[in-house]
Scaffold this active site. Structure first.
Site, PDB file in Angstrom:
ATOM      1  N   LYS A  36     -24.661  16.172  71.953  1.00  0.00           N
ATOM      2  CA  LYS A  36     -24.767  14.711  71.819  1.00  0.00           C
ATOM      3  C   LYS A  36     -26.196  14.393  71.366  1.00  0.00           C
ATOM      4  O   LYS A  36     -27.142  15.106  71.724  1.00  0.00           O
ATOM      5  CB  LYS A  36     -24.490  14.079  73.197  1.00  0.00           C
ATOM      6  CG  LYS A  36     -24.636  12.574  73.249  1.00  0.00           C
ATOM      7  CD  LYS A  36     -23.496  11.875  72.562  1.00  0.00           C
ATOM      8  CE  LYS A  36     -23.785  10.393  72.328  1.00  0.00           C
ATOM      9  NZ  LYS A  36     -22.812   9.771  71.420  1.00  0.00           N
ATOM     10  N   SER A  37     -26.387  13.343  70.592  1.00  0.00           N
ATOM     11  CA  SER A  37     -27.756  12.975  70.198  1.00  0.00           C
ATOM     12  C   SER A  37     -28.551  12.557  71.430  1.00  0.00           C
ATOM     13  O   SER A  37     -28.089  11.744  72.235  1.00  0.00           O
ATOM     14  CB  SER A  37     -27.738  11.823  69.200  1.00  0.00           C
ATOM     15  OG  SER A  37     -27.202  12.250  67.980  1.00  0.00           O
ATOM     16  N   ALA A  70     -18.067   2.928  69.160  1.00  0.00           N
ATOM     17  CA  ALA A  70     -19.432   2.423  69.352  1.00  0.00           C
ATOM     18  C   ALA A  70     -19.775   2.729  70.795  1.00  0.00           C
ATOM     19  O   ALA A  70     -19.736   1.860  71.669  1.00  0.00           O
ATOM     20  CB  ALA A  70     -19.525   0.940  69.054  1.00  0.00           C
ATOM     21  N   GLY A 123     -22.636   3.903  71.639  1.00  0.00           N
ATOM     22  CA  GLY A 123     -24.008   3.430  71.831  1.00  0.00           C
ATOM     23  C   GLY A 123     -24.980   4.539  72.179  1.00  0.00           C
ATOM     24  O   GLY A 123     -26.013   4.303  72.814  1.00  0.00           O
ATOM     25  N   CYS A 163     -26.553   7.322  62.629  1.00  0.00           N
ATOM     26  CA  CYS A 163     -25.632   6.597  63.510  1.00  0.00           C
ATOM     27  C   CYS A 163     -25.558   5.144  63.029  1.00  0.00           C
ATOM     28  O   CYS A 163     -26.599   4.489  62.896  1.00  0.00           O
ATOM     29  CB  CYS A 163     -26.120   6.644  64.961  1.00  0.00           C
ATOM     30  SG  CYS A 163     -25.113   5.618  66.040  1.00  0.00           S
ATOM     31  N   ILE A 222     -21.172  14.009  56.602  1.00  0.00           N
ATOM     32  CA  ILE A 222     -21.782  12.726  56.880  1.00  0.00           C
ATOM     33  C   ILE A 222     -21.538  12.335  58.344  1.00  0.00           C
ATOM     34  O   ILE A 222     -20.763  12.988  59.032  1.00  0.00           O
ATOM     35  CB  ILE A 222     -21.191  11.606  55.958  1.00  0.00           C
ATOM     36  CG1 ILE A 222     -19.687  11.495  56.130  1.00  0.00           C
ATOM     37  CG2 ILE A 222     -21.620  11.752  54.551  1.00  0.00           C
ATOM     38  CD1 ILE A 222     -19.028  10.332  55.402  1.00  0.00           C
ATOM     39  N   ASN A 223     -22.133  11.243  58.745  1.00  0.00           N
ATOM     40  CA  ASN A 223     -21.871  10.647  60.055  1.00  0.00           C
ATOM     41  C   ASN A 223     -20.672   9.711  59.908  1.00  0.00           C
ATOM     42  O   ASN A 223     -20.061   9.637  58.843  1.00  0.00           O
ATOM     43  CB  ASN A 223     -23.107   9.872  60.525  1.00  0.00           C
ATOM     44  CG  ASN A 223     -23.242   9.835  62.045  1.00  0.00           C
ATOM     45  OD1 ASN A 223     -22.278   9.492  62.743  1.00  0.00           O
ATOM     46  ND2 ASN A 223     -24.396  10.164  62.553  1.00  0.00           N
TER      47      ASN A 223
HETATM   48  C1  LIG Z   1     -17.090   9.329  70.081  1.00  0.00           C
HETATM   49  C2  LIG Z   1     -18.055   9.792  69.017  1.00  0.00           C
HETATM   50  C3  LIG Z   1     -19.394   9.943  69.350  1.00  0.00           C
HETATM   51  C4  LIG Z   1     -20.297  10.387  68.381  1.00  0.00           C
HETATM   52  N1  LIG Z   1     -21.622  10.551  68.710  1.00  0.00           N
HETATM   53  C5  LIG Z   1     -22.497  11.038  67.786  1.00  0.00           C
HETATM   54  C6  LIG Z   1     -23.842  11.317  68.136  1.00  0.00           C
HETATM   55  O1  LIG Z   1     -24.283  11.171  69.273  1.00  0.00           O
HETATM   56  N2  LIG Z   1     -24.673  11.771  67.150  1.00  0.00           N
HETATM   57  C7  LIG Z   1     -24.258  11.999  65.861  1.00  0.00           C
HETATM   58  O2  LIG Z   1     -25.056  12.423  65.017  1.00  0.00           O
HETATM   59  N3  LIG Z   1     -22.973  11.777  65.522  1.00  0.00           N
HETATM   60  C8  LIG Z   1     -22.093  11.310  66.442  1.00  0.00           C
HETATM   61  N4  LIG Z   1     -20.782  11.099  66.095  1.00  0.00           N
HETATM   62  C9  LIG Z   1     -20.360  11.379  64.715  1.00  0.00           C
HETATM   63  C10 LIG Z   1     -19.751  12.790  64.594  1.00  0.00           C
HETATM   64  O3  LIG Z   1     -20.697  13.791  64.922  1.00  0.00           O
HETATM   65  C11 LIG Z   1     -19.251  13.032  63.150  1.00  0.00           C
HETATM   66  O4  LIG Z   1     -20.331  12.934  62.242  1.00  0.00           O
HETATM   67  C12 LIG Z   1     -18.190  12.022  62.747  1.00  0.00           C
HETATM   68  O5  LIG Z   1     -17.324  11.717  63.812  1.00  0.00           O
HETATM   69  C13 LIG Z   1     -17.379  12.519  61.548  1.00  0.00           C
HETATM   70  O6  LIG Z   1     -16.714  13.725  61.881  1.00  0.00           O
HETATM   71  P1  LIG Z   1     -15.164  13.756  62.365  1.00  0.00           P
HETATM   72  O7  LIG Z   1     -14.392  12.947  61.361  1.00  0.00           O
HETATM   73  O8  LIG Z   1     -14.811  15.216  62.378  1.00  0.00           O
HETATM   74  O9  LIG Z   1     -15.114  13.142  63.731  1.00  0.00           O
HETATM   75  C14 LIG Z   1     -19.854  10.661  67.042  1.00  0.00           C
HETATM   76  C15 LIG Z   1     -18.492  10.509  66.738  1.00  0.00           C
HETATM   77  C16 LIG Z   1     -17.597  10.087  67.697  1.00  0.00           C
HETATM   78  C17 LIG Z   1     -16.131   9.949  67.314  1.00  0.00           C
END
Ligand SMILES: Cc1cc2nc3c(=O)[nH]c(=O)nc-3n(C[C@H](O)[C@H](O)[C@H](O)COP(=O)(O)O)c2cc1C
Length: 299
Positions: A42-43, A68, A70, A124, A185-186
């Site tokens: 987690k970040s 979100a 947060g 984010c 990407i994020n």
């Molecule tokens: C519930 C949730 C929490 C996330 N928290 C973070 C985070 O803390 N830091 C970050 O860089 N990306 C965060 N992400 C983004 C994911 O790391 C990822 O980039 C994004 O979900 C796209 O990948 P996916 O389609 O496989 O989920 C979060 C995504 C989700 C769904």
């Protein structure tokens, strides 16, 4: 199935993305045994953050999520104690902050931990003054990346996303300052509205869209980055099958991350993807992942 993301060497190319199951060492061990090549935490911020009140996550009709949360996290000093006993799992620590000093301070906290890389969350899309607001400011990106690179010998990855500044400008700023790799990407800034209450569903109104709906956007970004820059790339966004993983490798990724797919297929997804990619390599006569990386760019 081994892969090199610049100086980062992994036995397998599929990683846990940041923010999903990302704060327990027991879980990291379990994911590693389930086939993940590395886990991204987690970040983490300089201090613990509570995040937003519920509702924080919404399941999208047709697949994917808008979240979100947060950036709720225990803070870097507490988290460093959690992962200090780690011996085996390749852990990539995700960091989030507003100014170079935030990142410098956090890296000091991890001095006794075995860390494979740092991933800077520059993307984010739903928390003020960090994440995408930082990634949208190329001068700040340069300062942060330079400071981090001067603070550690561990490889440093920048995670980019789609903001108001073109993401390739952010990539370029990070490369200019010596970044070792890019994650793309994020989540993508999005929202949902309840037609009965006639209000946004998430407490924060806006969140980040993830999962299948963003796969082809993420794939396009990986292809564009790898066409323009000579930098190792980790593809992320909507990956849930071995075919998705192969597409990202053919677009130029050295490794991939997945998050939302775990919510849908649980942790079996790591080995399912590893197995499918391996069978594809055998069928196409590739002995290494590197042989197929970026092949979709061949004219
Ligand atoms: C519930 C949730 C929490 C996330 N928290 C973070 C985070 O803390 N830091 C970050 O860089 N990306 C965060 N992400 C983004 C994911 O790391 C990822 O980039 C994004 O979900 C796209 O990948 P996916 O389609 O496989 O989920 C979060 C995504 C989700 C769904």
């Amino acid at each position: 199935m081994a892969t090199c993301i610049g100086k980062i060497q992994l036995e397998r190319p599929v990683m846990l993305a940041s923010g999903i199951l990302g704060i327990s060492l027991d879980v990291f061990n379990r994911l590693y045994r389930a086939g993940a090549g590395a886990v991204v935490t987690k970040s983490l911020s300089t201090e613990p953050w509570d995040g937003y009140p519920n509702p924080t996550i919404f399941s999208v009709n047709g697949g994917g999520w808008i979240n979100a949360v947060g950036l709720s996290n225990p803070g870097a000093p507490n988290f460093a104690k959690i992962i200090e006993p780690n011996k085996d799992v390749p852990i990539i620590v995700s960091l989030v902050g507003s100014i170079p000093q935030d990142f410098e301070m956090m890296i000091k906290e991890f001095k006794n931990c075995k860390i494979t890389a740092y991933e800077l969350n520059l993307s984010c899309p739903h928390v003020a003054k960090v994440g995408l607001e930082v990634g949208d400011d190329p001068e700040l990106v340069k300062k942060i990346v330079s400071t981090v690179k001067n603070s550690t010998n561990v490889p440093v990855i920048a995670k980019v996303g789609l903001g108001t500044t073109h993401y390739l400008t952010t990539v370029s700023a990070a490369i200019d300052s010596g970044i070792d790799a890019i994650t793309a990407i994020n989540t993508v800034r999005a929202m949902a509205i309840d037609v009965e209450t006639q209000r946004p569903i998430l407490s924060n109104k806006f969140g980040g869209l993830s999962g299948t709906p963003i796969k082809h956007i993420a794939l396009r970004c990986v292809y564009e980055i790898s066409s323009k820059y000579d930098i190792p790339i980790i593809g992320c966004g909507g990956i849930s099958t071995w075919e998705d993983a192969v597409e990202f490798i053919l677009a130029g990724s050295s490794a991939i991350q997945l998050g939302s797919a775990i919510g849908e297929n649980w942790i079996h997804v790591f080995n399912d993807i590893n197995k499918g990619v391996l069978e594809y390599m055998e069928r196409k006569n590739y002995s290494t992942l590197e042989e197929m990386r970026g092949l979709a760019k061949k004219s």
